[in-house]
Design an enzyme around this catalytic site. Sequence first.
Site, PDB file in Angstrom:
ATOM      1  CB  SER A  15      -0.924   0.016   1.221  1.00 26.66           C
ATOM      2  OG  SER A  15      -1.641   1.238   1.276  1.00 26.66           O
ATOM      3  CE  LYS A  16       4.371   2.263  -4.004  1.00 31.28           C
ATOM      4  NZ  LYS A  16       4.009   0.862  -4.210  1.00 31.28           N
ATOM      5  CE  LYS A  64     -11.691  -1.511  -0.606  1.00 31.84           C
ATOM      6  NZ  LYS A  64     -11.594  -0.975  -1.979  1.00 31.84           N
ATOM      7  N   GLY A 121     -15.222  -9.656 -10.961  1.00 31.94           N
ATOM      8  CA  GLY A 121     -15.135  -9.670  -9.509  1.00 31.94           C
ATOM      9  C   GLY A 121     -16.427  -9.211  -8.876  1.00 31.94           C
ATOM     10  CB  ALA A 122     -18.841 -10.396  -7.030  1.00 31.58           C
ATOM     11  N   GLY A 123     -16.492  -8.293  -5.142  1.00 33.36           N
ATOM     12  CA  GLY A 123     -16.200  -7.884  -3.774  1.00 33.36           C
ATOM     13  C   GLY A 123     -16.598  -6.451  -3.500  1.00 33.36           C
ATOM     14  N   GLY A 124     -16.034  -5.889  -2.438  1.00 31.65           N
ATOM     15  CA  GLY A 124     -16.378  -4.532  -2.044  1.00 31.65           C
ATOM     16  C   GLY A 124     -16.036  -3.489  -3.086  1.00 31.65           C
ATOM     17  N   GLY A 230      -4.727   1.382 -11.315  1.00 33.42           N
ATOM     18  CA  GLY A 230      -5.514   2.057 -10.294  1.00 33.42           C
ATOM     19  C   GLY A 230      -4.862   3.259  -9.648  1.00 33.42           C
TER      20      GLY A 230
END
Length: 268
Positions: A15-16, A64, A121-124, A230
């Site tokens: 993570s940045k 999330k 995908g199907a997450g948060g 992203g």
Amino acid sequence: MLGFFAVYGNPITHSKSPFLHNYAFTKLGLSGYYSRILLDKGANLRQNFLSNGLSGANITLPFKEEAFNQCDEVRGVAQNIGACNTWVLEDKNHLVGYNTDAQGFYECIKEYKIKNALIIGAGGSAKAVAMILQSHNIPTTLINRSVQNLSFFVHKGFECYVNSEFKPTCSYDILINTTSAGLNDNLLPCDESQLKELCSCGKYAFDLIYGKCTPFLALAQSFHLSCSDGKEMLINQAALSFELFCKQKYNKGNLEIQRIASFMNEIL
């Protein structure tokens, strides 16, 4: 002291977010500090947040939905999304959840003039992307490796398929990977032949993973799609979160989102 902040996830070393937020604190002359926290179980999220004395946090994969369920109040678009990526502590123990992923994503693609979209995908994160696209009347289809988590999208009116049963009947302007495939491996988010067929008639490919050319983006590039990782979304959602962290103690007039984003872009 403005407070202590952190990003929760698993994995989290990539993570940045600490660089972005700490740089913005410095540029604005604020005495805040932001770090990373690796969490094994999402069930411990709230307890960990409070025991660490945090004033706010960001939450990333895979917590999330847990963040949504464990806060005391949910505000804004997060209420429809069912997932939070931002927590702000108000008063002593009143934990408020927000979602800045949705608008952070839309700011990246709003100039594309997209007619339809396919989300993998199907997450948060998928929830945030799907709901913001729906709010702008962009027809959106979702595919996921299993039926798990698809019920949310079905109830919201989306066309949904399990990867193995999906056979494209039309072209999609943008293909969006919201899974972790390619983050710490060389996997594609769905079957290669399936993805090649989708890329052969697509225009744009967007991967929420940032800082690397994932196998998904590499394949899309081979079909000459316009590709984005992203990074811009990260900066957009971070700037929106930063404003939420600071607005109770800092003059909101000096917290223009674009100004914060420009600071963050300098360091990333």
